[in-house]
Scaffold this motif. Structure first.
Motif, PDB file in Angstrom:
ATOM      1  N   VAL A  28       0.815  -1.135  -0.015  1.00 12.60           N
ATOM      2  CA  VAL A  28      -0.166  -0.137  -0.093  1.00 12.60           C
ATOM      3  C   VAL A  28       0.960   1.120   0.077  1.00 12.60           C
ATOM      4  CG1 VAL A  28      -1.622   1.291   1.383  1.00 12.60           C
ATOM      5  CG2 VAL A  28      -2.013  -1.134   0.819  1.00 12.60           C
ATOM      6  N   ALA A  29       1.949   1.229   0.783  1.00 13.51           N
ATOM      7  CA  ALA A  29       2.793   2.428   0.959  1.00 13.51           C
ATOM      8  C   ALA A  29       3.379   2.359  -0.433  1.00 13.51           C
ATOM      9  CB  ALA A  29       3.761   2.221   1.994  1.00 13.51           C
ATOM     10  N   ALA A  30       4.161   1.476  -1.059  1.00 17.56           N
ATOM     11  CA  ALA A  30       5.208   1.748  -2.241  1.00 17.56           C
ATOM     12  C   ALA A  30       4.225   1.765  -3.381  1.00 17.56           C
ATOM     13  CB  ALA A  30       6.001   0.483  -2.218  1.00 17.56           C
ATOM     14  N   GLY A  31       3.182   0.963  -3.397  1.00 20.12           N
ATOM     15  CA  GLY A  31       2.326   0.998  -4.661  1.00 20.12           C
ATOM     16  C   GLY A  31       1.453   2.203  -4.772  1.00 20.12           C
ATOM     17  N   SER A  32       1.141   2.779  -3.735  1.00 16.46           N
ATOM     18  CA  SER A  32       0.517   4.036  -3.763  1.00 16.46           C
ATOM     19  C   SER A  32       1.228   5.126  -4.275  1.00 16.46           C
ATOM     20  CB  SER A  32      -0.247   4.306  -2.322  1.00 16.46           C
ATOM     21  OG  SER A  32      -1.125   3.522  -1.968  1.00 16.46           O
ATOM     22  N   ALA A  33       2.484   5.309  -3.714  1.00 15.20           N
ATOM     23  CA  ALA A  33       3.468   6.255  -4.211  1.00 15.20           C
ATOM     24  C   ALA A  33       3.699   6.213  -5.987  1.00 15.20           C
ATOM     25  CB  ALA A  33       4.730   6.054  -3.595  1.00 15.20           C
ATOM     26  N   LEU A  34       3.779   4.781  -6.229  1.00 18.97           N
ATOM     27  CA  LEU A  34       4.067   4.267  -7.623  1.00 18.97           C
ATOM     28  C   LEU A  34       2.908   4.890  -8.453  1.00 18.97           C
ATOM     29  CD1 LEU A  34       6.404   3.672  -9.617  1.00 18.97           C
ATOM     30  CD2 LEU A  34       5.560   1.380  -9.192  1.00 18.97           C
ATOM     31  N   GLU A  35       1.812   4.457  -8.040  1.00 18.11           N
ATOM     32  CA  GLU A  35       0.413   4.708  -8.741  1.00 18.11           C
ATOM     33  C   GLU A  35       0.054   6.417  -8.856  1.00 18.11           C
ATOM     34  OE1 GLU A  35      -4.427   3.511  -8.632  1.00 18.11           O
ATOM     35  OE2 GLU A  35      -2.890   2.771  -7.247  1.00 18.11           O
ATOM     36  N   ARG A  36       0.531   6.969  -7.940  1.00 21.78           N
ATOM     37  CA  ARG A  36       0.240   8.621  -7.942  1.00 21.78           C
ATOM     38  C   ARG A  36       0.962   9.341  -9.053  1.00 21.78           C
ATOM     39  NH1 ARG A  36      -0.169   7.983  -1.923  1.00 21.78           N
ATOM     40  NH2 ARG A  36      -2.354   8.515  -1.557  1.00 21.78           N
ATOM     41  N   VAL A  37       2.225   8.593  -9.206  1.00 19.65           N
ATOM     42  CA  VAL A  37       3.240   9.218 -10.256  1.00 19.65           C
ATOM     43  C   VAL A  37       3.085   8.813 -11.598  1.00 19.65           C
ATOM     44  CG1 VAL A  37       5.486   9.241 -10.871  1.00 19.65           C
ATOM     45  CG2 VAL A  37       5.036   9.497  -8.383  1.00 19.65           C
ATOM     46  N   CYS A  38       2.492   7.367 -11.911  1.00 20.29           N
ATOM     47  CA  CYS A  38       2.230   7.056 -13.173  1.00 20.29           C
ATOM     48  C   CYS A  38       0.804   7.085 -13.527  1.00 20.29           C
ATOM     49  CB  CYS A  38       2.806   5.622 -13.225  1.00 20.29           C
ATOM     50  SG  CYS A  38       4.765   5.409 -12.669  1.00 20.29           S
ATOM     51  N   ARG A  39       0.749   6.647 -14.918  1.00 21.29           N
ATOM     52  CA  ARG A  39      -0.644   6.546 -15.512  1.00 21.29           C
ATOM     53  C   ARG A  39      -1.155   5.051 -14.693  1.00 21.29           C
ATOM     54  NH1 ARG A  39      -0.363   7.111 -21.757  1.00 21.29           N
ATOM     55  NH2 ARG A  39       1.110   5.452 -21.446  1.00 21.29           N
ATOM     56  N   ARG A  40      -2.467   5.129 -14.564  1.00 20.26           N
ATOM     57  CA  ARG A  40      -3.114   3.832 -13.998  1.00 20.26           C
ATOM     58  C   ARG A  40      -2.831   2.701 -15.142  1.00 20.26           C
ATOM     59  NH1 ARG A  40      -7.541   6.731 -11.691  1.00 20.26           N
ATOM     60  NH2 ARG A  40      -7.140   6.535  -9.185  1.00 20.26           N
ATOM     61  N   SER A  41      -2.976   3.076 -16.492  1.00 19.97           N
ATOM     62  CA  SER A  41      -2.664   1.983 -17.410  1.00 19.97           C
ATOM     63  C   SER A  41      -1.176   1.277 -17.366  1.00 19.97           C
ATOM     64  CB  SER A  41      -2.938   2.439 -18.884  1.00 19.97           C
ATOM     65  OG  SER A  41      -2.271   3.609 -19.022  1.00 19.97           O
ATOM     66  N   ASP A  42      -0.344   2.583 -17.244  1.00 18.52           N
ATOM     67  CA  ASP A  42       0.983   1.998 -16.957  1.00 18.52           C
ATOM     68  C   ASP A  42       1.320   1.134 -15.660  1.00 18.52           C
ATOM     69  OD1 ASP A  42       1.516   3.259 -19.224  1.00 18.52           O
ATOM     70  OD2 ASP A  42       2.660   5.119 -18.472  1.00 18.52           O
ATOM     71  N   TYR A  43       0.693   1.503 -14.680  1.00 18.71           N
ATOM     72  CA  TYR A  43       0.708   0.944 -13.404  1.00 18.71           C
ATOM     73  C   TYR A  43       0.171  -0.537 -13.404  1.00 18.71           C
ATOM     74  CZ  TYR A  43       0.447   0.143  -8.509  1.00 18.71           C
ATOM     75  OH  TYR A  43       0.468  -0.337  -7.081  1.00 18.71           O
TER      76      TYR A  43
ATOM     77  N   ALA B  62       2.437 -11.845  -2.371  1.00 18.78           N
ATOM     78  CA  ALA B  62       2.643 -10.829  -3.081  1.00 18.78           C
ATOM     79  C   ALA B  62       4.160  -9.865  -3.089  1.00 18.78           C
ATOM     80  CB  ALA B  62       1.466  -9.568  -2.787  1.00 18.78           C
ATOM     81  N   SER B  63       5.026 -10.813  -2.036  1.00 16.92           N
ATOM     82  CA  SER B  63       6.227 -10.301  -1.925  1.00 16.92           C
ATOM     83  C   SER B  63       6.803  -9.774  -3.171  1.00 16.92           C
ATOM     84  CB  SER B  63       7.033 -11.155  -1.270  1.00 16.92           C
ATOM     85  OG  SER B  63       6.718 -11.722  -0.287  1.00 16.92           O
ATOM     86  N   GLY B  64       6.752 -10.421  -4.243  1.00 13.24           N
ATOM     87  CA  GLY B  64       7.364 -10.033  -5.594  1.00 13.24           C
ATOM     88  C   GLY B  64       6.834  -8.671  -5.850  1.00 13.24           C
ATOM     89  N   LEU B  65       5.444  -8.427  -5.986  1.00  9.96           N
ATOM     90  CA  LEU B  65       4.985  -7.048  -6.353  1.00  9.96           C
ATOM     91  C   LEU B  65       5.690  -6.209  -5.334  1.00  9.96           C
ATOM     92  CD1 LEU B  65       1.235  -8.112  -6.731  1.00  9.96           C
ATOM     93  CD2 LEU B  65       2.832  -7.754  -8.347  1.00  9.96           C
ATOM     94  N   VAL B  66       5.682  -6.493  -4.082  1.00  9.44           N
ATOM     95  CA  VAL B  66       6.362  -5.353  -3.055  1.00  9.44           C
ATOM     96  C   VAL B  66       7.770  -5.114  -3.814  1.00  9.44           C
ATOM     97  CG1 VAL B  66       7.169  -4.915  -0.846  1.00  9.44           C
ATOM     98  CG2 VAL B  66       4.875  -6.231  -1.028  1.00  9.44           C
ATOM     99  N   TYR B  67       8.556  -6.132  -3.846  1.00  7.90           N
ATOM    100  CA  TYR B  67       9.993  -5.622  -4.263  1.00  7.90           C
ATOM    101  C   TYR B  67       9.997  -5.161  -5.578  1.00  7.90           C
ATOM    102  CZ  TYR B  67      12.287  -8.508  -0.680  1.00  7.90           C
ATOM    103  OH  TYR B  67      12.959  -8.880   0.570  1.00  7.90           O
ATOM    104  N   GLY B  68       8.964  -5.449  -6.357  1.00 11.48           N
ATOM    105  CA  GLY B  68       8.785  -4.761  -7.727  1.00 11.48           C
ATOM    106  C   GLY B  68       8.531  -3.217  -7.641  1.00 11.48           C
ATOM    107  N   CYS B  69       7.855  -2.763  -6.911  1.00  7.64           N
ATOM    108  CA  CYS B  69       7.507  -1.654  -6.525  1.00  7.64           C
ATOM    109  C   CYS B  69       8.521  -0.865  -5.937  1.00  7.64           C
ATOM    110  CB  CYS B  69       6.215  -1.504  -5.549  1.00  7.64           C
ATOM    111  SG  CYS B  69       4.448  -1.966  -6.437  1.00  7.64           S
ATOM    112  N   LEU B  70       9.310  -1.564  -4.993  1.00  7.82           N
ATOM    113  CA  LEU B  70      10.525  -0.794  -4.541  1.00  7.82           C
ATOM    114  C   LEU B  70      11.645  -0.508  -5.542  1.00  7.82           C
ATOM    115  CD1 LEU B  70      10.549  -2.663  -1.069  1.00  7.82           C
ATOM    116  CD2 LEU B  70       9.858  -0.371  -1.462  1.00  7.82           C
ATOM    117  N   GLY B  71      11.869  -1.545  -6.335  1.00  5.07           N
ATOM    118  CA  GLY B  71      12.882  -1.177  -7.413  1.00  5.07           C
ATOM    119  C   GLY B  71      12.501  -0.389  -8.304  1.00  5.07           C
ATOM    120  N   ALA B  72      11.286   0.036  -8.680  1.00  2.00           N
ATOM    121  CA  ALA B  72      10.495   1.015  -9.780  1.00  2.00           C
ATOM    122  C   ALA B  72      11.080   2.223  -9.048  1.00  2.00           C
ATOM    123  CB  ALA B  72       9.312   0.474  -9.995  1.00  2.00           C
TER     124      ALA B  72
END
Length: 518
Positions: free
Chosen positions: A72-87, A113-123
């Motif tokens: 929620v923390a990392a994904g929300s930060a990434l989603e606010r910056v990018c387009r939803r389709s890109d996200y 969902a650990s891989g998604l968490v690491y993916g968001c942190l890597g992005a």
């Protein structure tokens, strides 16, 4: 701006775990049933969709809460910056890459969902470095996210049962995607080709991993003289009772197995008796057996395995999910019967094709005992023992015609050896050369008039001629020589049953002509 995609994803994760928990213990079988990454089911049953669904499942509440909190923390930060389709495309890309990396490392059951968490942190590491001013939460931008990533990696490497390959796959995929992601304002002027390209790249990676891990190998056993083609991930073991067992490595619901065992019968047989005995002892209908409670049985029926006639049994067994299927083959080879048993989960019919391929590719090779006997005969051409041993092995393996030559040579080299003459007589009789076999049996009895093997060869001669009364007489003669021989006793009982001749009456307890009562 509310990060609806991240909120919805977190809701799905919590809701799925709650639904899973409400239906019973969240064990390995439950996770496999709901879509966990299980290598054998992906590679052998074609269930590649598990590379996506496994990201949505969790083994316990602590696992779930940790992943949801950081996501929620990392994904929300990434989603606010990018387009939803890109996200959205980013999440699919990372999910596929995470489980493909896990599959490349191990076929074990994996979820989370650990891989998604690491993916968001890597992005965020890469994107935050490129566009630092866009992130309001400083610890999630650029180099500031690095300590968080390192802490999570350290926790994974120092814990047991953590899918570190999946974590690294998600982190690398996220970092690579972060190099191509653009802020919302800049990306608005771009097409969807870039995010779709990321998804396509992840699909290609997953396809390469699945293809590479889906290889089959040929497993040979010199002792049994069997070779069979198995999926690469199957592993074997010897159970201490002479049985070789292979399995796909999954417990419970997804487990599939193959076992091979050679049973010595002492006589050339067609496998039917062994099939019926296995049905009575191992597959008792409606009763618990070694393989589980048997729900239904079909057979025995005649079929072919490896170019040989065989008997087949099919059964449906009670077990996890929809139960299990079992098919057992009984393949005669001289005085041996090979029992080959396959089991697989009924819930996934695709495994029937896997078993079908294994059966179709099964071959009977030269066993080590025959190869060693042939080697000794070649090394010592003037010795009768090695030639006698070679002939005996050939006869017991069902090659009586090939056994005649070395046994004849053995008799020529050592005429007084009764065992060699007995083996020659049996080989000739098994090869259908009845009169020659009877002559060899008579000669064996000349050299060993009280040898039970020679007497038994005479019995076989009379049976081959169809002279059952004479065979019974010679069998009784052999029994008088060795009344304790269980094999001769059983043979006499069978022959009397066939001829409908009652056994001889025993004398009274006090001896012949003596009444047992005063």
């Amino acid at each position: 701006m509310i990060p609806w995609v991240t909120v919805a994803l977190a809701g799905v994760l919590v809701g799925l775990h709650g639904l899973l928990w409400s239906q019973g213990p969240v064990d390995v079988d439950a996770l496999v049933r709901w879509g966990a990454k299980a290598g054998p089911l992906v590679l052998e049953a074609g269930q590649v969709w598990r590379l996506l669904t496994a990201n949505l499942l969790h083994r316990d509440v602590l696992h779930l809460l940790l992943n949801v909190t950081v996501l929620v923390a990392a994904g929300s930060a990434l989603e606010r910056v990018c387009r939803r389709s890109d996200y959205l495309a980013f999440l699919v890309t990372v999910a596929l890459t995470t489980m493909a990396s896990s599959l490349a490392w191990s076929g074990a059951v994996s979820v989370g969902a650990s891989g998604l968490v690491y993916g968001c942190l890597g992005a965020l590491l890469v994107l935050g470095r490129r566009h630092r001013s866009l992130f309001r939460v400083r610890w999630l931008s650029g180099e500031s996210a690095l300590p968080t990533v390192l802490v999570f990696l350290w926790m994974g490497w120092t814990s047991v049962g953590v899918d570190n390959a999946g974590h690294l796959g998600g982190l690398v995929a996220g970092g690579l995607a972060g190099a191509f992601l653009e802020p919302r304002d800049l990306a608005a002027r771009r097409s969807l080709s870039r995010p779709l390209g990321g998804v396509l790249a992840a699909v290609v990676v997953a396809a390469v991993v699945v293809t590479e891990r889906s290889a089959w190998r040929v497993e040979r056993d010199d002792g049994f003289g069997i070779s069979v083609e198995l999926p690469e991930g199957w592993r074997g073991e010897m159970d201490g009772q002479g049985r070789r067992t292979f399995s796909n490595g999954l417990p419970g619901l997804g487990r599939a197995t193959f076992s091979a065992e050679a049973i010595e019968t002492g006589e050339p047989v067609d496998g039917l008796a062994q099939a019926r005995r296995y049905q009575e002892q191992t597959l008792p209908l409606g009763a618990p057996g070694p393989e589980g409670r048997t729900l239904s049985v079909q057979g025995p029926s005649t079929t072919q395995v490896g170019g040989r006639m065989a008997q087949r049994l099919r059964a449906r067994l009670e077990g996890p999910g929809e139960g299990r299927h079992l098919v057992a083959y009984f393949v005669p080879r001289g005085e041996w019967v090979y029992r080959l048993v396959f089991t697989w989960p009924a819930q996934w019919p695709a495994y029937q094709d896997v078993v079908g391929r294994m059966v179709a590719e099964l071959r009977f090779d030269e066993p080590s005992v025959l190869r060693e006997a042939r080697g000794r005969a070649l090394l010592m051409p003037g010795a009768s023992g090695p030639r006698r041993e070679l002939g005996a092995v050939l006869r017991r393996l069902g090659y009586p015609r090939f056994a005649i030559t070395p046994l004849s040579e053995s008799v020529s080299l050592s005429p007084s050896h009764v065992g060699g003459r007995v083996e020659l007589a049996r080989a000739l009789l098994d090869a259908g050369r009845v009169e020659e076999g009877c002559h060899a049996a008579d000669e064996a009895q000349v050299y060993g008039p009280s040898d039970t093997g020679a007497l038994e060869a005479g019995v076989r001669c009379e049976l081959a001629r169809g002279a059952l009364p004479r065979a019974l007489e010679r069998l009784e003669e052999a029994r008088r020589v060795d009344p304790q021989d269980a094999r001769l006793r059983a043979a006499e009982a069978v022959l009397r049953t066939v001829m409908d001749v009652p056994p001889p009456e025993l004398p009274p307890a006090g001896g012949p002509g003596v009444s047992p009562h005063p």
